[in-house]
Scaffold this active site. Structure first.
Site, mmCIF file in Angstrom:
data_model
loop_
_atom_site.group_PDB
_atom_site.id
_atom_site.type_symbol
_atom_site.label_atom_id
_atom_site.label_comp_id
_atom_site.label_asym_id
_atom_site.label_seq_id
_atom_site.Cartn_x
_atom_site.Cartn_y
_atom_site.Cartn_z
ATOM 1 N N PRO A 2 41.382 58.898 8.513
ATOM 2 C CA PRO A 2 40.848 57.986 7.488
ATOM 3 C C PRO A 2 40.318 58.745 6.275
ATOM 4 O O PRO A 2 39.567 59.709 6.427
ATOM 5 C CB PRO A 2 39.711 57.263 8.209
ATOM 6 C CG PRO A 2 39.949 57.478 9.661
ATOM 7 C CD PRO A 2 40.686 58.775 9.789
ATOM 8 N N GLU A 3 40.739 58.339 5.104
ATOM 9 C CA GLU A 3 40.252 58.908 3.844
ATOM 10 C C GLU A 3 39.477 57.807 3.106
ATOM 11 O O GLU A 3 39.217 56.758 3.682
ATOM 12 C CB GLU A 3 41.438 59.440 3.012
ATOM 13 C CG GLU A 3 42.273 60.465 3.793
ATOM 14 C CD GLU A 3 43.471 60.991 3.002
ATOM 15 O OE1 GLU A 3 43.403 61.027 1.769
ATOM 16 O OE2 GLU A 3 44.474 61.350 3.632
#
Ligand SMILES: [Zn+2]
Length: 278
Positions: A2-3
């Site tokens: 996840p960014e």
């Protein structure tokens, strides 16, 4: 992993659900020992004041002056539904159902701890985080000046979170492709004009990805259990061997700073080495 767009999607789903509720019980379950899951029990009895985000961190300020800090790591998922395995943390909340928040993390890179609000000594990455991409103070000039200070290759610098917060492997590859800069180019050889275009391209990509609830390849899910739909919009990431959307040259995959990296060898010319310039 996840960014920013994935964490922001999770934040937007958590905020209306959690804000104003009191944490009745905060319990670590099967969490690895050590500092990654610390002082959770301190959250019990405190009311949730909101859900904020800094880079890839979720920050949950609590009424007693503490802050719950959460990082999804590679595979973290927050959900009101109990997972069948890899449960790390369970929060029991006041108010109507759903009144449980479960943090599941298969690969153990995530973390969840309680600190005094804003005291990030135990979280060096968070403490040293660069500006938020959407912050008006993060201007072309500020970004160009940060790049000019580093002789290292641009991609690892962007991944370090020190010059801008929230970008990871996927969106860095996409942004560098967008502006035709090779990931190995020394940061101080990115021109001010390229730096400006890179800043604006990064913001545009992050905004589009948030609008699609992020990118799911395997683990990432939103709080509502949905996949992110941005994978279908990626230009180079995970497109090894496929034609460049701009020039048709096959996309190449290389390793930069130990991370799989996707480039169009034509649109993103390799930086010349000193020897080659002789
Ligand atoms: Zn190309």
């Amino acid at each position: 992993m996840p960014e920013l767009p994935e964490v922001e999607t999770v934040r937007r789903e958590l905020e209306p659900w959690l804000t104003g509720r009191t944490i009745r019980i905060a319990r670590r379950v099967e969490a690895p020992p050590g500092p990654k899951y610390r002082d959770l029990e301190r959250a019990a009895g405190q009311r949730i004041l909101g859900v904020a985000r800094r880079g890839k961190f979720l920050l949950v300020p609590l009424s007693g002056g503490d802050e719950l800090v959460l990082h999804l790591g590679m595979t973290g998922i927050l959900s009101p539904d109990p997972p069948t395995q890899h449960l790390r943390v369970e929060l029991a909340l006041s108010g109507p159902a759903p009144d449980r928040l479960y943090f599941r993390d298969a690969r153990r890179f995530g973390r969840c701890l309680v600190v005094r609000a804003g005291r990030y000594a135990a979280l060096p990455t968070l403490a040293a985080l660069g500006p938020e991409p959407f912050d008006p103070a993060f201007t072309d000039e500020v970004f160009a000046a940060s790049l000019a200070r580093s002789r290292g290759p641009i991609k690892p610098l962007l991944l370090s979170q020190r010059v801008v917060a929230g970008l990871g492997n996927i969106y860095v590859d996409e942004a560098l492709f967008e502006v035709g800069v090779h990931p190995l180019r020394p940061a101080n050889r990115v021109t001010p004009s390229e730096a400006g275009r890179l800043r604006r391209a990064s913001i545009a990509i992050l905004e589009r990805a948030i609008a699609h609830r992020g990118t799911t390849f395997s683990d990432y899910r939103t709080v509502n259990g949905e996949v992110g739909a941005y994978a279908a919009r990626l230009s180079v990431y995970a497109h090894e061997g496929e034609p460049c959307p701009r020039c048709g040259t096959p996309i190449e995959k290389l390793v930069v700073g130990q991370r799989g990296t996707h480039v169009c060898p034509r649109c993103q010319p390799k930086p010349r080495t000193r020897r080659a310039r002789k």
